[in-house]
Design an enzyme around this catalytic site. Structure first.
Site, mmCIF file in Angstrom:
data_model
loop_
_atom_site.group_PDB
_atom_site.id
_atom_site.type_symbol
_atom_site.label_atom_id
_atom_site.label_comp_id
_atom_site.label_asym_id
_atom_site.label_seq_id
_atom_site.Cartn_x
_atom_site.Cartn_y
_atom_site.Cartn_z
ATOM 1 N N GLY A 1 -14.811 -0.980 3.528
ATOM 2 C CA GLY A 1 -13.759 -1.299 4.181
ATOM 3 C C GLY A 1 -13.432 -2.798 4.528
ATOM 4 C CE1 TYR B 1 -3.775 -2.449 0.590
ATOM 5 C CE2 TYR B 1 -2.177 -3.304 2.522
ATOM 6 C CZ TYR B 1 -3.349 -3.637 1.567
ATOM 7 O OH TYR B 1 -4.039 -4.749 1.818
ATOM 8 N NE ARG C 1 -4.593 -9.436 -1.583
ATOM 9 C CZ ARG C 1 -4.957 -8.280 -0.737
ATOM 10 N NH1 ARG C 1 -4.675 -8.291 0.539
ATOM 11 N NH2 ARG C 1 -5.227 -7.129 -1.415
ATOM 12 C CE1 TYR D 1 -3.405 -1.436 -3.627
ATOM 13 C CE2 TYR D 1 -4.648 0.016 -4.944
ATOM 14 C CZ TYR D 1 -4.400 -0.857 -4.027
ATOM 15 O OH TYR D 1 -5.692 -1.643 -3.578
ATOM 16 C CG ASP E 1 -11.427 -3.965 0.726
ATOM 17 O OD1 ASP E 1 -12.152 -3.232 1.266
ATOM 18 O OD2 ASP E 1 -10.309 -4.059 0.194
ATOM 19 C CD GLU F 1 -3.457 -5.890 4.961
ATOM 20 O OE1 GLU F 1 -4.319 -5.513 4.355
ATOM 21 O OE2 GLU F 1 -2.350 -6.436 4.312
ATOM 22 C CD1 TRP G 1 -7.053 2.352 0.965
ATOM 23 C CD2 TRP G 1 -4.657 2.738 0.347
ATOM 24 N NE1 TRP G 1 -6.687 1.667 -0.131
ATOM 25 C CE2 TRP G 1 -5.252 2.015 -0.524
ATOM 26 C CE3 TRP G 1 -3.390 3.252 0.434
ATOM 27 C CZ2 TRP G 1 -4.559 1.316 -1.594
ATOM 28 C CZ3 TRP G 1 -2.600 2.633 -0.577
ATOM 29 C CH2 TRP G 1 -3.318 1.825 -1.486
ATOM 30 C CB SER G 2 -10.301 7.359 3.070
ATOM 31 O OG SER G 2 -11.098 8.166 3.752
ATOM 32 C CD1 TRP G 3 -10.137 2.213 5.815
ATOM 33 C CD2 TRP G 3 -11.606 1.881 7.237
ATOM 34 N NE1 TRP G 3 -10.597 0.855 5.713
ATOM 35 C CE2 TRP G 3 -11.491 0.415 6.571
ATOM 36 C CE3 TRP G 3 -12.538 1.638 8.028
ATOM 37 C CZ2 TRP G 3 -11.763 -0.514 6.985
ATOM 38 C CZ3 TRP G 3 -13.022 0.608 8.714
ATOM 39 C CH2 TRP G 3 -12.623 -0.588 8.076
#
Length: 445
Positions: free
Chosen positions: A171, A33, A208, A87, A173, A408, A37-39
């Site tokens: 969020g 990443y 994934r 990315y 995903d 993560e 990223w927003s959140w």
């Protein structure tokens, strides 16, 4: 010994955040990443407030400088110093410059849960300085615009709740929650021949989303992009429209936070309290299922509640004004064998019902444990008078990082670290939990 381990964990968290700092924002990790990223930035700001409040405010300011004219806060803000192919989907795919109202910097066209007002309020409460008040004055109208966008342009169902147009906006995903509406999205894995997935360069393919799921994600993003990311007419043309419990609970919690912020910056808190009450009532009315005793996303296209019992069903607990009946129902669901919440937890909190046949302990959002989700539930438990359960969840989260590092996400049975190492929000939220919790036996001796 406990003090020594806590000191080590705080040092690990601080080193992780510092190592991911990128001049004016924090990358989630240095592997998969490479952008903002927003959140993630909201959670990271909560952690920076414990170490460097100036960076907490810089983090949020950088993100909101990329806000669209309609009020949406994009889920990715691309760093122009990074290669476009670092990315996928990258800036060329999103092509935001061609959309009306997009900022000068390249972004995606999607959003993520609006946890930013809560983060700003917590950062101010941690260090209520003149700098914090100045930052809140700058942020306040932008946070209000974010809420206005969700309540207006995204209320596709007309019942007072925001719709997501893509699983990435939730969020969570790859959650099993999205399987039924995703199955209705026409897609073929051949679409991926035009692109190169980057996530499987950094993680085991079995951890994934599948190629078919990714093809559907790409098809949905292309559908939204084809109409310039406009929200008018979504009900007639967009194949994925879902009212998400987390996105809407976060919007309700944001209004409560904005009431506090309004009092600091000289605005009227009352409209925020009124909107918070309306959002909570709509979440209960639209998303609570008395038969299952938990919350579910609602597919606006079919009108049906989506059946999977995922951790999304627990997250309306972050609403301070959630009625007692629903609070008790969430706590019962969380304490069931599906999630295993307890004052002394044997295993980490999973992201999906661990008794379900489609539970996958290592696949992204289909079973693994996540610190940010645990942190949200922990805050809800504390706010609704369950300190013993909150302490048990905090102890479980601390043990995960103490044993495996700031990953993560984590294996929901063994606690092994999964996904990207040295992950920013894991480090940031660990700092907040440690600052608020007596670790006692929570850390290995």
């Amino acid at each position: 010994m406990v003090d020594v381990v806590v000191t080590r964990l705080r040092a690990l968290a601080a080193d992780t955040l510092d190592g991911n700092w990128e001049d004016d924002h924090t990358v989630p990790s240095r592997t998969l990443y490479p952008h903002q990223w927003s959140w993630d930035s909201a959670f990271v700001a909560v952690g920076w407030a414990h170490l460097r409040p100036d960076r907490a405010w810089r983090e949020l300011r950088t993100l909101f400088a990329a806000q669209w004219a309609d009020g949406r806060v994009p889920h990715i803000v691309f760093n122009p110093a990074r290669r476009g192919g670092a990315y996928f989907p990258g800036p060329d795919f999103w092509d935001s410059a061609r959309a009306d109202g997009a900022p000068a910097v390249a972004t995606s066209g999607l959003l993520q849960p609006p946890v930013h007002a809560l983060a700003a309020w917590l950062a101010h409460r941690r260090a209520p300085t003149a700098q914090a008040r100045s930052a809140l004055r700058w942020l306040y109208p932008r946070l209000v615009a974010q809420q206005r966008y969700l309540a207006g342009r995204r209320d596709v169902g007309g019942a007072g709740l925001a719709c997501i147009v893509h699983p990435w906006e939730s969020g969570l995903d790859n959650s099993p929650a999205w399987d039924p509406p995703l199955a209705a999205v026409p897609a073929d894995t051949a679409v991926l021949r035009a692109y190169r997935r980057r996530d499987t360069d950094h993680a085991d393919v079995t951890h994934r989303p599948t190629d078919l799921d990714y093809a559907r994600y790409v098809a949905l993003a292309e559908s939204y992009r084809a109409h310039g990311y406009r929200d008018d007419g979504l009900s007639q043309r967009h194949p994925f429209l879902v009212e998400c419990p987390l996105v809407n609970a976060a919007a309700g919690a944001a209004e409560h936070a904005l009431a506090g912020i309004a009092a600091v910056v000289g605005a009227d808190p009352a409209p925020h309290r009124d909107r918070a009450a309306r959002i909570t009532a709509a979440v209960v009315d639209r998303l609570y299922d008395p038969t299952s005793g938990t919350f579910h996303p609602r597919d606006v296209r079919t009108g049906a509640l989506l059946p999977a019992r995922t951790v999304l069903g627990l997250l309306p607990l972050i609403l301070p004004d959630l009625p007692r009946r629903q609070v008790d129902a969430i706590v019962a669901e969380a304490r069931s064998a599906r999630f295993g919440l307890a004052a002394r937890m044997e295993r980490p909190l999973p992201s999906h019902d661990r008794t379900a046949p489609d539970f996958e302990p290592v696949r992204y959002w289909r079973g693994p444990s996540w610190i940010n989700i645990g942190w949200l539930l922990w805050r809800g438990l504390r706010g609704h008078g369950h300190p013993e359960l909150a302490a048990g969840l905090a102890a479980s989260m601390i043990r995960l990082v103490a044993s495996a590092g700031a990953h993560e996400y984590f294996h929901p049975d063994t606690g092994a670290g999964l996904g990207s190492p040295r992950f920013a929000w894991t480090a940031a939220l660990l700092l907040d939990v440690l600052a608020t919790t007596d670790p006692g036996p929570a850390v290995p001796r």
